[in-house]
Design an enzyme around this catalytic site. Sequence first.
Site, PDB file in Angstrom:
ATOM      1  N   ASN A 206     -68.199 113.961 -19.601  1.00  0.00           N
ATOM      2  CA  ASN A 206     -66.750 114.571 -19.416  1.00  0.00           C
ATOM      3  C   ASN A 206     -66.582 113.441 -19.368  1.00  0.00           C
ATOM      4  O   ASN A 206     -66.918 113.085 -17.667  1.00  0.00           O
ATOM      5  CB  ASN A 206     -67.225 115.313 -18.080  1.00  0.00           C
ATOM      6  CG  ASN A 206     -65.238 115.689 -18.344  1.00  0.00           C
ATOM      7  OD1 ASN A 206     -64.745 115.889 -19.455  1.00  0.00           O
ATOM      8  ND2 ASN A 206     -64.820 115.691 -17.395  1.00  0.00           N
ATOM      9  N   GLU A 207     -65.114 112.675 -19.508  1.00  0.00           N
ATOM     10  CA  GLU A 207     -64.603 111.296 -19.111  1.00  0.00           C
ATOM     11  C   GLU A 207     -65.471 110.345 -18.859  1.00  0.00           C
ATOM     12  O   GLU A 207     -65.220 109.795 -17.609  1.00  0.00           O
ATOM     13  CB  GLU A 207     -63.655 112.081 -18.546  1.00  0.00           C
ATOM     14  CG  GLU A 207     -62.535 113.084 -18.812  1.00  0.00           C
ATOM     15  CD  GLU A 207     -61.307 113.261 -17.622  1.00  0.00           C
ATOM     16  OE1 GLU A 207     -60.407 113.551 -18.040  1.00  0.00           O
ATOM     17  OE2 GLU A 207     -61.642 114.105 -16.546  1.00  0.00           O
TER      18      GLU A 207
ATOM     19  N   GLU B 164     -58.971 118.257 -23.979  1.00  0.00           N
ATOM     20  CA  GLU B 164     -58.504 118.939 -23.364  1.00  0.00           C
ATOM     21  C   GLU B 164     -57.155 118.153 -23.083  1.00  0.00           C
ATOM     22  O   GLU B 164     -57.182 116.750 -23.531  1.00  0.00           O
ATOM     23  CB  GLU B 164     -59.638 118.569 -21.955  1.00  0.00           C
ATOM     24  CG  GLU B 164     -60.126 119.273 -21.296  1.00  0.00           C
ATOM     25  CD  GLU B 164     -60.469 118.517 -19.763  1.00  0.00           C
ATOM     26  OE1 GLU B 164     -59.053 117.899 -18.872  1.00  0.00           O
ATOM     27  OE2 GLU B 164     -61.530 118.020 -19.529  1.00  0.00           O
TER      28      GLU B 164
ATOM     29  N   GLU C   5     -62.234 119.925 -10.618  1.00  0.00           N
ATOM     30  CA  GLU C   5     -62.059 121.034  -9.455  1.00  0.00           C
ATOM     31  C   GLU C   5     -62.450 121.583  -8.774  1.00  0.00           C
ATOM     32  O   GLU C   5     -62.204 122.350  -7.755  1.00  0.00           O
ATOM     33  CB  GLU C   5     -59.859 121.662  -9.205  1.00  0.00           C
ATOM     34  CG  GLU C   5     -58.896 120.256  -9.539  1.00  0.00           C
ATOM     35  CD  GLU C   5     -58.996 119.383 -11.800  1.00  0.00           C
ATOM     36  OE1 GLU C   5     -59.618 118.799 -11.531  1.00  0.00           O
ATOM     37  OE2 GLU C   5     -59.316 120.618 -12.407  1.00  0.00           O
TER      38      GLU C   5
ATOM     39  N   TYR D 117     -53.158 114.910 -19.996  1.00  0.00           N
ATOM     40  CA  TYR D 117     -52.137 115.574 -19.161  1.00  0.00           C
ATOM     41  C   TYR D 117     -51.034 114.764 -19.137  1.00  0.00           C
ATOM     42  O   TYR D 117     -50.250 114.099 -17.965  1.00  0.00           O
ATOM     43  CB  TYR D 117     -53.261 115.721 -17.928  1.00  0.00           C
ATOM     44  CG  TYR D 117     -53.844 116.350 -17.881  1.00  0.00           C
ATOM     45  CD1 TYR D 117     -53.615 118.080 -17.993  1.00  0.00           C
ATOM     46  CD2 TYR D 117     -55.221 116.115 -18.521  1.00  0.00           C
ATOM     47  CE1 TYR D 117     -54.715 118.654 -18.108  1.00  0.00           C
ATOM     48  CE2 TYR D 117     -56.390 116.572 -19.139  1.00  0.00           C
ATOM     49  CZ  TYR D 117     -55.539 118.518 -18.494  1.00  0.00           C
ATOM     50  OH  TYR D 117     -57.583 119.194 -18.895  1.00  0.00           O
TER      51      TYR D 117
HETATM   52  C1  IPT Z   1     -59.611 116.043 -16.503  1.00  0.00           C
HETATM   53  C2  IPT Z   1     -60.481 116.462 -15.826  1.00  0.00           C
HETATM   54  O1  IPT Z   1     -62.032 116.847 -17.163  1.00  0.00           O
HETATM   55  C3  IPT Z   1     -61.325 118.108 -15.283  1.00  0.00           C
HETATM   56  O2  IPT Z   1     -62.629 118.596 -15.631  1.00  0.00           O
HETATM   57  C4  IPT Z   1     -59.952 119.050 -14.684  1.00  0.00           C
HETATM   58  O3  IPT Z   1     -61.084 117.810 -14.061  1.00  0.00           O
HETATM   59  C5  IPT Z   1     -58.803 118.042 -15.720  1.00  0.00           C
HETATM   60  O4  IPT Z   1     -58.852 116.769 -15.840  1.00  0.00           O
HETATM   61  C6  IPT Z   1     -57.424 118.465 -14.176  1.00  0.00           C
HETATM   62  O5  IPT Z   1     -57.128 119.618 -13.629  1.00  0.00           O
HETATM   63  S1  IPT Z   1     -59.522 114.629 -15.802  1.00  0.00           S
HETATM   64  C7  IPT Z   1     -58.195 113.838 -16.775  1.00  0.00           C
HETATM   65  C8  IPT Z   1     -56.654 114.839 -15.293  1.00  0.00           C
HETATM   66  C9  IPT Z   1     -57.920 112.169 -16.152  1.00  0.00           C
END
Ligand code: IPT
Length: 1000
Positions: A194-195, A292, A137, A254
Amino acid sequence: MLFSKPLQGLSLGLTLATLAAGVHGNARSTDNLQSREQDIVTWDDHSLFVHGERLMVFSAEFHPFRLPVPSLWPDILQKIKAAGYNCVSIYIDWHLLEAKRGDFRADGIFALEPFFEAAKKAGLYVLPRPGPYINAEVSGGGFPGWLTRVPGALRTGSEAFMNATDHYTSEIGKIIADAQITNGGPVILFQVENEYQHALDPFPMPEYGYWEGVVEQYRRSGIVVPSINNEAHMYGYITAHTPASVDIYGHDGYPLGFDCENPQQWPEDGLPTDWLEKNNRIAPDTPYTIPEFQGGGFQHWGQSGFEDCALLLNMEFERVLYKNNYAVGATIFNIYMTFGGTNWGNLGHAEGFTSYDYGAQITEERQVWREKYSEVKLQANFFHVSPAYLAADRFNSSLQYTNNGDITVTPATTDTTKFYITRHTQYDSVESVPYRLTVKTTDHGDIEVPQLGGDLILNRRDTKIHVSDYPVGDEHVIYSSAEVFTWKKYDDKTVLVVYGGPGEHHEMAVENRGNGFNVLQGEQDVKVKKADDGYTIISWNISDDVEDRKVVRVNDNFYIYMLNRNEAYNFWVPPTGAGTDYGTSDIILKAGYLLRTAQRDGKTLHLVGDVNATTPIEIIGGAPPKLEKLTFNGRPLHFQQTNLGVVTATVDFKEPKIKLPNLNKLKWKKIDSLPEISRKYDDSDWVDADLEESPNDSAPILTPVSLRAGDYGFHTGSVLFRGHFTANGKESVLNITTQGGQAFGSSVWLDSTFLGSWVGEVEVDIGTVVLELPKLKKGTKHVFTVVIDHMGLHGNYVIGEDTLKIPRGIIEYTLAGHEDDDITWKVQGNLGGEDYRDKTRGPLNEGGMYIERQGYHQPYPPSRKWKRGSPEKGLSKPGIAFYTTTFNLDIPRGYDVPLALEFDVAPRGSSVYRVQLFVNGYQFGKFVPHIGPQSRFPIPEGILNHHGENTLGITLWAMEEGGAKLDGGLRWDVSMVTETGFGEIEMAPAPEWEPREGAH
Ligand code: IPT
């Protein structure tokens, strides 16, 4: 390329530098894997090892760049450490460090060395995540603006992209390399990219060449600790076994998403149930790694705000969802975010507003009152004393361990210790469900718990980690339904602290090693009984009374504290604060709001912490016997010590008197910040917008010349265009499309005449307005002035989509009655563009408004001759004004007094204007009242001088006829005040205004 190879014949130096009570490299240590060139950090299929000891990496995400006061980093780090974490994960934002290609600057508030030092001092390992792409973000997802001009798709192995990343990766790589554990630093792991997971046709996913290239870049700069990746979905594109690889595979999660507006509602099927099976398939020989896992949620312009995210992603979420990760065996586990911080100075992406609180455990104002902070402390501390978790084998969840199908248990077992992760079968159930649990024990066979009658109860949205054959020093807990917070073995006693929620019934059994038992506290609610084969069974109920606690002594000197969870929240296992120690101490105490460190010094014990009320202290283990002196933040306390060594005392708290100046009554000075619309204004020094083709290859331009701000090096804050033409007398209507990112706005003037604005809408990036011109006389000269709010660059999530390149500026226009290409354009953004002026506050802090170009937002602008005028009075017509004032603060020392500036306007209301707040030159607020949601802007101490003079600046952009004013003005809002042991905070550097050459 990177290979993991088996470790052979290495003598592993065992050191103290790991989790307290860590198991030494046991059965598996000979199969450890290591990355090349170092043998300090190794791993097997279960966990990482540091110096040969298994390590649970329990990590907190914190972005130092979101708190631009380096002297406050230790504060956050201590709060992270105090919660029981042993690692901190940081993203590094390339955009902030190489805003001008080839000019890498990581100094001042952007320096990383002080952060690494502070982490080490706090006793935290570090996991750096330098990208190059980070998402996070932040503007451009960390990509610098000049990448919009790099041809071809980004995040690919193309020569153009790899060359673009070379300088950054090698410079940041060296800084990280120096801070590695191999050089005595705290860095034990690092994340590549990342991702890296989504690509449009025809771009391959994964592109092994690209991955190999990035890994190679970092390796070349000397990074030798194991690499991890972070997949968003468990596709297994890059693993330890793919042609281009990573040492340890990881993925993020998430599961509750980001819809914070309905915080009571958990999504259907939100519980991941296939992770174990997938991970076994994808990464069978590396530790289960979640770089994460959701710690809160982000919010977009116009959404409901972060308190709702804190409610959705609360302590119940942590209990159910985090423990589900422990069920699959996560041993490298990072929570995103643990402290979110602030998108100060335009560092956020196009969708986000100033706050990045994230609803995280530690609030944007650095406070730890959210219950989720306390909950994670209970969980993290459990791992410090439960090393068997790291060696346990994992199984699928099952109904077979209970008598109730509404309860699902996932076992994790070693040859001895077993864990039973017990949840509602329907994961978001709000029912209280009774159940009985069958545990396996080595010496007593299967036992159905509870044995002494009653049922266990799983209350709403909860998960328990029950244990059996659980060693507590020399004591042996046969089983416990109550969860373990911590335990310590001392010379003269062993102390175990367990907890349960209000209304629950619990039972524990302890092997017999000594004599009898006594109930020392809470006798009326405790049953103790000898089982037939001799061991001791204790059963108890937990009432709603926070203070409810039972203490039982068994086997002569084994003290079991059975706490109400709300009471357990007040307990701490603080670090000693005596130099680097990545584990915990052996001190267990109750100390209220926050306990940072406890340092023994002979017969003296020094506690350092924060209190928000008069606070009882109770040290149940680890105080020096025959304590002579106890201090709290340096103040001696009266105390008592029992013959069992337990120390009690009280820390008094007095609410300090805080005097704050009435902001609306200050003497404000005002200056016009849109001189561009005056007849006299001379823009000859502005940059010519004359590129007939755009160096941004995302799409062809639709204007006669490129009017994309990024093509001319402007990427932040606001941008202005001026279009000069000679009238032919037939001009009638200007149809103009501008684009600035979500919720952006733009305003257009013809000469000094306001034509109109696109005021902005939630979730809208681009806007078209049709503006009527006054009758122009043939042959007269005119100029359009277009001001565009730049909300930040889009991220670049999907390869080939290249959303970074979505331009900011004038996308299209037609001037009816006039040839479109008969207009000559000039452009201006922040002074110097990529060669930005304010090297201290960084490349994104100031935008293109006149006063920003002049630097008047900095302390002590030359305002002597400016007129009086306050933002409360505002502007009577459309335009941009700047207001500045100074004031003194004299906040009592020794207190943490979080101050916020609050606008007295209903968020998402009907006032239409745009405001930027500058505090001592740092932009700490972008306020758009009609979009919202933010109208309260926390300003950290260190940006705000709590003991001296401050300069406050406000740009007010009135976008509609009639002008705009800050109704009700601006006021202070003070959050919870604590007495703090943290110490003095050093101001972030805040250079004063100086005349700027070339500013116009
Ligand atoms: C994940 C990202 O790796 C991280 O940088 C940040 O953007 C986070 O999401 C959300 O705050 S992306 C994931 C939600 C697919």
